[in-house]
Design a protein around this motif. Sequence first.
Motif, PDB file in Angstrom:
ATOM      1  N   LEU A 192       0.825  -1.213   0.000  1.00 36.74           N
ATOM      2  CA  LEU A 192       0.000   0.000   0.000  1.00 36.74           C
ATOM      3  C   LEU A 192       0.859   1.261   0.000  1.00 36.74           C
ATOM      4  O   LEU A 192       0.494   2.272  -0.615  1.00 36.74           O
ATOM      5  N   TYR A 193       2.005   1.198   0.674  1.00 33.52           N
ATOM      6  CA  TYR A 193       2.908   2.356   0.682  1.00 33.52           C
ATOM      7  C   TYR A 193       3.459   2.613  -0.720  1.00 33.52           C
ATOM      8  O   TYR A 193       3.615   3.777  -1.128  1.00 33.52           O
ATOM      9  N   GLY A 194       3.740   1.548  -1.463  1.00 33.75           N
ATOM     10  CA  GLY A 194       4.190   1.718  -2.842  1.00 33.75           C
ATOM     11  C   GLY A 194       3.143   2.423  -3.690  1.00 33.75           C
ATOM     12  O   GLY A 194       3.460   3.289  -4.515  1.00 33.75           O
ATOM     13  N   ILE A 195       1.867   2.061  -3.473  1.00 39.24           N
ATOM     14  CA  ILE A 195       0.772   2.735  -4.176  1.00 39.24           C
ATOM     15  C   ILE A 195       0.714   4.210  -3.780  1.00 39.24           C
ATOM     16  O   ILE A 195       0.507   5.091  -4.627  1.00 39.24           O
ATOM     17  N   LEU A 222       0.751   7.697  -5.999  1.00 37.88           N
ATOM     18  CA  LEU A 222      -0.309   8.694  -5.859  1.00 37.88           C
ATOM     19  C   LEU A 222       0.241  10.044  -5.413  1.00 37.88           C
ATOM     20  O   LEU A 222      -0.224  11.102  -5.863  1.00 37.88           O
ATOM     21  N   PHE A 223       1.224  10.019  -4.522  1.00 40.88           N
ATOM     22  CA  PHE A 223       1.801  11.268  -4.023  1.00 40.88           C
ATOM     23  C   PHE A 223       2.494  12.037  -5.153  1.00 40.88           C
ATOM     24  O   PHE A 223       2.369  13.265  -5.242  1.00 40.88           O
ATOM     25  N   GLN A 228      -1.779   3.415   5.924  1.00 46.74           N
ATOM     26  CA  GLN A 228      -1.572   3.692   4.508  1.00 46.74           C
ATOM     27  C   GLN A 228      -2.887   4.047   3.812  1.00 46.74           C
ATOM     28  O   GLN A 228      -2.928   4.934   2.961  1.00 46.74           O
ATOM     29  N   ILE A 229      -3.971   3.369   4.177  1.00 45.24           N
ATOM     30  CA  ILE A 229      -5.265   3.648   3.559  1.00 45.24           C
ATOM     31  C   ILE A 229      -5.762   5.035   3.945  1.00 45.24           C
ATOM     32  O   ILE A 229      -6.381   5.739   3.136  1.00 45.24           O
ATOM     33  N   ALA A 230      -5.476   5.461   5.194  1.00 42.52           N
ATOM     34  CA  ALA A 230      -5.842   6.813   5.615  1.00 42.52           C
ATOM     35  C   ALA A 230      -5.125   7.867   4.777  1.00 42.52           C
ATOM     36  O   ALA A 230      -5.610   8.995   4.618  1.00 42.52           O
ATOM     37  N   THR A 231      -3.968   7.504   4.239  1.00 40.70           N
ATOM     38  CA  THR A 231      -3.233   8.400   3.347  1.00 40.70           C
ATOM     39  C   THR A 231      -3.717   8.255   1.913  1.00 40.70           C
ATOM     40  O   THR A 231      -3.797   9.230   1.167  1.00 40.70           O
ATOM     41  N   THR A 232      -4.052   7.028   1.527  1.00 41.19           N
ATOM     42  CA  THR A 232      -4.498   6.755   0.156  1.00 41.19           C
ATOM     43  C   THR A 232      -5.772   7.509  -0.184  1.00 41.19           C
ATOM     44  O   THR A 232      -5.901   8.072  -1.281  1.00 41.19           O
TER      45      THR A 232
END
Length: 272
Positions: free
Chosen positions: A12-15, A19-20, A234-238
């Motif tokens: 998820l961090y790679g995603i 996105l960032f 990670q989802i809270a960031t996604t």
Amino acid sequence: MYIAGIWLEGILYGINCVLFCICLFVLLGHHGAPRKMLLFSSVVQFSLATAHVIISLLELIAAFATSASAADNYFADPGANELFVSGFFVYIVNTFAQELLLIWRLYVIWDHNFKICIMPVILWMLHCSIASIAVSGFIPATATPLTRNVHSYGLAGWGLETGVNFLASGGIAYRLWHAGRRTAILTGRHFNYKASFLIIIECGALITTCTAVMFSLYAANKPEGLVGVGAATQIATTSPLLIIARVGFSMSKRKTISTETTLTVSPSPLQE
């Protein structure tokens, strides 16, 4: 189980990294106060997501420092574990930032009407207090995931988080839906805000579903509830990054279509 959770967090961090980068491209190409706010929040949340990944990797190193069999005991006994407590604090701070950004979006889309934000803000403040108490409960060496204060405050915190996301996302979605209906009535055109409406619903459902799953597992006294903290960070960031990326692509697509339409409609010099 904990190792699988960390691997999932890494994916998820790679995603989020992709996105960032997209968000930076979108936001740096626009101007205005909202752009600055979104850029600041994106940098803060991505930094927190990065910090949690680093802490998770340090936990893996510490867990397997002695032997593979000792890793299960390391993750099953989080009391007085500085890395675990630090990671949990990063998680709740990232969640606070995600919720606050969502409330800010609600405030802006309702024409800066603070009254509509009163209930989400109250729930957000309660969530900040209760979640902080729950994480602090892991500081004593005797603490376990099922310690009374940790368990009860943890469930209350996740319940309040779900409430904040549901109210704020629902308020934004309703505003877009209502604006779309008014536009359709006045202009006779199709629902112009449908894409934005779906983006808000999807991203709101993403974080709300994740929180609801963790809440259900933790309420059933299953360790998987805490295993998902890394993925939830990670989802809270996604979720907010995905909104910016998708809206940015939608705006670029509209500009392309508008340009093509203008070139098609406008007469060429030869036709004149």
